[in-house]
Design an enzyme around this catalytic site. Structure first.
Site, PDB file in Angstrom:
ATOM      1  N   GLY A  68       0.369  -1.101   0.053  1.00 38.46           N
ATOM      2  CA  GLY A  68       0.035  -0.239  -0.173  1.00 38.46           C
ATOM      3  C   GLY A  68       1.780   1.278   0.046  1.00 38.46           C
ATOM      4  O   GLY A  68       0.966   2.256  -0.210  1.00 38.46           O
ATOM      5  N   GLU A 120       4.569   4.161   6.584  1.00 38.49           N
ATOM      6  CA  GLU A 120       3.006   3.564   5.828  1.00 38.49           C
ATOM      7  C   GLU A 120       2.053   4.113   4.938  1.00 38.49           C
ATOM      8  O   GLU A 120       2.161   5.319   5.722  1.00 38.49           O
ATOM      9  CB  GLU A 120       2.542   2.576   7.318  1.00 38.49           C
ATOM     10  CG  GLU A 120       2.640   1.296   7.685  1.00 38.49           C
ATOM     11  CD  GLU A 120       1.879   0.096   7.081  1.00 38.49           C
ATOM     12  OE1 GLU A 120       1.166   0.600   5.792  1.00 38.49           O
ATOM     13  OE2 GLU A 120       1.364  -0.692   8.234  1.00 38.49           O
ATOM     14  N   ASP A 121       0.931   3.804   4.616  1.00 38.36           N
ATOM     15  CA  ASP A 121       0.016   4.403   4.211  1.00 38.36           C
ATOM     16  C   ASP A 121      -0.928   4.763   4.319  1.00 38.36           C
ATOM     17  O   ASP A 121      -1.699   5.929   4.816  1.00 38.36           O
ATOM     18  CB  ASP A 121      -0.979   3.412   2.770  1.00 38.36           C
ATOM     19  CG  ASP A 121      -1.175   1.807   3.081  1.00 38.36           C
ATOM     20  OD1 ASP A 121      -0.625   1.294   4.219  1.00 38.36           O
ATOM     21  OD2 ASP A 121      -1.604   1.075   2.726  1.00 38.36           O
ATOM     22  N   ASP A 138      -5.160   1.463  11.124  1.00 37.12           N
ATOM     23  CA  ASP A 138      -6.436   1.205  10.643  1.00 37.12           C
ATOM     24  C   ASP A 138      -6.043   0.680  12.620  1.00 37.12           C
ATOM     25  O   ASP A 138      -6.168   1.527  13.383  1.00 37.12           O
ATOM     26  CB  ASP A 138      -6.366  -0.177  10.113  1.00 37.12           C
ATOM     27  CG  ASP A 138      -8.016  -0.923  10.184  1.00 37.12           C
ATOM     28  OD1 ASP A 138      -8.422  -0.925  11.109  1.00 37.12           O
ATOM     29  OD2 ASP A 138      -8.922  -0.265   9.733  1.00 37.12           O
ATOM     30  N   LYS A 194      -6.774   6.679  11.083  1.00 44.28           N
ATOM     31  CA  LYS A 194      -8.023   5.727  12.443  1.00 44.28           C
ATOM     32  C   LYS A 194      -7.303   6.157  13.773  1.00 44.28           C
ATOM     33  O   LYS A 194      -7.739   4.859  13.554  1.00 44.28           O
ATOM     34  CB  LYS A 194      -8.279   4.628  10.846  1.00 44.28           C
ATOM     35  CG  LYS A 194      -8.910   4.353   9.787  1.00 44.28           C
ATOM     36  CD  LYS A 194      -9.546   3.508   9.117  1.00 44.28           C
ATOM     37  CE  LYS A 194      -9.139   3.220   7.425  1.00 44.28           C
ATOM     38  NZ  LYS A 194      -9.688   1.862   7.075  1.00 44.28           N
ATOM     39  N   PHE A 216     -13.682   2.419   5.578  1.00 42.05           N
ATOM     40  CA  PHE A 216     -12.472   2.073   4.298  1.00 42.05           C
ATOM     41  C   PHE A 216     -12.157   2.839   3.234  1.00 42.05           C
ATOM     42  O   PHE A 216     -13.595   2.917   2.515  1.00 42.05           O
ATOM     43  CB  PHE A 216     -13.766   0.765   3.831  1.00 42.05           C
ATOM     44  CG  PHE A 216     -12.725  -0.495   2.921  1.00 42.05           C
ATOM     45  CD1 PHE A 216     -11.725  -1.189   3.860  1.00 42.05           C
ATOM     46  CD2 PHE A 216     -12.925  -0.469   1.623  1.00 42.05           C
ATOM     47  CE1 PHE A 216     -10.622  -1.748   3.161  1.00 42.05           C
ATOM     48  CE2 PHE A 216     -11.859  -1.398   0.686  1.00 42.05           C
ATOM     49  CZ  PHE A 216     -10.736  -1.450   1.289  1.00 42.05           C
ATOM     50  N   VAL A 217     -11.275   3.182   3.028  1.00 39.15           N
ATOM     51  CA  VAL A 217     -10.577   3.341   1.345  1.00 39.15           C
ATOM     52  C   VAL A 217      -9.879   3.496   0.350  1.00 39.15           C
ATOM     53  O   VAL A 217      -9.145   2.479   0.887  1.00 39.15           O
ATOM     54  CB  VAL A 217      -9.674   4.961   2.399  1.00 39.15           C
ATOM     55  CG1 VAL A 217     -10.992   5.900   3.123  1.00 39.15           C
ATOM     56  CG2 VAL A 217      -8.779   4.919   3.005  1.00 39.15           C
ATOM     57  N   ASP A 277      -6.010  -0.876  -1.930  1.00 44.24           N
ATOM     58  CA  ASP A 277      -6.324  -1.526  -2.501  1.00 44.24           C
ATOM     59  C   ASP A 277      -7.120  -1.601  -1.298  1.00 44.24           C
ATOM     60  O   ASP A 277      -7.911  -2.140  -0.171  1.00 44.24           O
ATOM     61  CB  ASP A 277      -5.637  -2.461  -3.051  1.00 44.24           C
ATOM     62  CG  ASP A 277      -5.622  -3.555  -2.046  1.00 44.24           C
ATOM     63  OD1 ASP A 277      -5.146  -3.143  -0.571  1.00 44.24           O
ATOM     64  OD2 ASP A 277      -5.749  -4.767  -2.791  1.00 44.24           O
ATOM     65  N   ARG A 294      -5.601   0.780  -6.631  1.00 46.18           N
ATOM     66  CA  ARG A 294      -3.913   1.560  -6.045  1.00 46.18           C
ATOM     67  C   ARG A 294      -3.848   2.277  -6.769  1.00 46.18           C
ATOM     68  O   ARG A 294      -3.148   3.373  -6.157  1.00 46.18           O
ATOM     69  CB  ARG A 294      -3.294   0.283  -5.743  1.00 46.18           C
ATOM     70  CG  ARG A 294      -3.326  -0.852  -5.535  1.00 46.18           C
ATOM     71  CD  ARG A 294      -2.172  -1.351  -5.092  1.00 46.18           C
ATOM     72  NE  ARG A 294      -2.409  -2.770  -4.253  1.00 46.18           N
ATOM     73  CZ  ARG A 294      -2.346  -3.353  -2.860  1.00 46.18           C
ATOM     74  NH1 ARG A 294      -2.191  -2.065  -2.045  1.00 46.18           N
ATOM     75  NH2 ARG A 294      -3.102  -4.617  -2.641  1.00 46.18           N
TER      76      ARG A 294
HETATM   77  P1  IMP Z   1      -4.063  -2.609  10.794  1.00 48.12           P
HETATM   78  O1  IMP Z   1      -3.154  -3.244  10.977  1.00 48.12           O
HETATM   79  O2  IMP Z   1      -5.035  -2.618  11.370  1.00 48.12           O
HETATM   80  O3  IMP Z   1      -3.240  -1.047  11.112  1.00 48.12           O
HETATM   81  O4  IMP Z   1      -4.229  -1.994   9.064  1.00 48.12           O
HETATM   82  C1  IMP Z   1      -2.777  -1.537   8.327  1.00 48.12           C
HETATM   83  C2  IMP Z   1      -2.785  -2.172   6.562  1.00 48.12           C
HETATM   84  O5  IMP Z   1      -4.551  -2.287   6.402  1.00 48.12           O
HETATM   85  C3  IMP Z   1      -2.219  -1.164   5.575  1.00 48.12           C
HETATM   86  O6  IMP Z   1      -0.629  -0.610   5.985  1.00 48.12           O
HETATM   87  C4  IMP Z   1      -3.430  -1.535   5.059  1.00 48.12           C
HETATM   88  O7  IMP Z   1      -2.670  -1.563   3.506  1.00 48.12           O
HETATM   89  C5  IMP Z   1      -4.255  -1.947   5.234  1.00 48.12           C
HETATM   90  N1  IMP Z   1      -6.023  -1.304   5.579  1.00 48.12           N
HETATM   91  C6  IMP Z   1      -6.145  -0.603   6.524  1.00 48.12           C
HETATM   92  N2  IMP Z   1      -7.346  -0.099   6.560  1.00 48.12           N
HETATM   93  C7  IMP Z   1      -7.507   0.449   4.710  1.00 48.12           C
HETATM   94  C8  IMP Z   1      -8.578   0.843   4.134  1.00 48.12           C
HETATM   95  O8  IMP Z   1      -9.771   2.163   4.567  1.00 48.12           O
HETATM   96  N3  IMP Z   1      -8.214   1.163   3.190  1.00 48.12           N
HETATM   97  C9  IMP Z   1      -7.124   0.090   2.681  1.00 48.12           C
HETATM   98  N4  IMP Z   1      -6.534  -0.272   3.130  1.00 48.12           N
HETATM   99  C10 IMP Z   1      -6.425  -0.355   4.185  1.00 48.12           C
HETATM  100 MG    MG Z   2      -0.592  -1.481   3.620  1.00 46.21          MG
END
Ligand code: IMP
Ligand code: MG
Length: 177
Positions: free
Chosen positions: A48, A102-103, A106, A134, A155-156, A162, A168
């Site tokens: 991402g 990081e993109d 979450d 978030k 969700f984006v 993606d 993407r």
């Molecule tokens: P986490 O481990 O729950 O913090 O999720 C992080 C990863 O999930 C990010 O690096 C993204 O690749 C993916 N992700 C989280 N939220 C989104 C979203 O809204 N759209 C797309 N990918 C997401």
């Molecule tokens: Mg990611």
């Protein structure tokens, strides 16, 4: 308003390319200021973060190196709670200043997992740069020094993000309707 359809879902414009550009510029300014003479390694989290990282590094004017990790935690539109490591970095991280790129953060699980792995290598410092965060979804407290924007628990897609492999390449960021 422009609506994008990917697989079974529809998305509407959320953050325009101009606003992303301004945000990346602001983050680059802070990193340029903080990392003078420190030759950081930017550890870019694939897939991402590749678009964000490509824009960010071209706005950095300090000497730096890049390395890549490929992790996956998301399936469809939800965080799975388990992290799959496709590959980790090649460089030695020992005594180096690391910036994880990081993109989006979450739950923070992916970042937490990665910070633990990086810390075990004995770096001089670890900070994180992300474009989106978030706060309502966050479950892990790892600090994020360079955060582009906070957003609601939506969700984006777009700008590297993606939905099951699609979206993407879209220039702006779109949120699920
Ligand atoms: P986490 O481990 O729950 O913090 O999720 C992080 C990863 O999930 C990010 O690096 C993204 O690749 C993916 N992700 C989280 N939220 C989104 C979203 O809204 N759209 C797309 N990918 C997401
Ligand atoms: Mg990611």
């Amino acid at each position: 308003m422009k609506v994008i359809r990917l697989h079974d879902l529809e998305f509407e414009m959320f953050i325009a390319p101009e606003q992303i550009n301004e945000t990346v510029g602001r983050l680059a300014l802070a990193i340029n200021h903080d990392y003078q003479g420190r030759n950081p390694i930017l550890l870019i989290v694939l897939n991402g973060a590749f678009v964000f990282a490509a824009d960010l590094v071209r706005r950095l004017s300090i000497p730096l190196q890049m390395d890549f990790v490929k992790l996956r935690s998301y399936l469809g539109t939800a965080s799975t709670g388990s992290i799959h490591e496709h590959f980790l970095w090649e460089s030695s991280l020992k005594d180096r200043h690391i910036i994880i790129v990081e993109d989006i953060i979450d739950t923070g699980h992916t970042l937490h997992h990665l910070v633990g792995k990086v810390a075990a290598e004995g770096p001089a410092s670890i900070e994180t740069a992300c474009l989106l965060l978030k706060p309502a979804a966050r479950q892990y407290p790892d600090p994020v020094k360079y955060c582009g924007m906070e957003m609601p628990n939506d969700f984006v897609v777009g700008y590297g993000l993606d939905y099951d492999g699609l979206g993407r390449e879209i220039a702006g960021i779109y949120k699920k309707i």
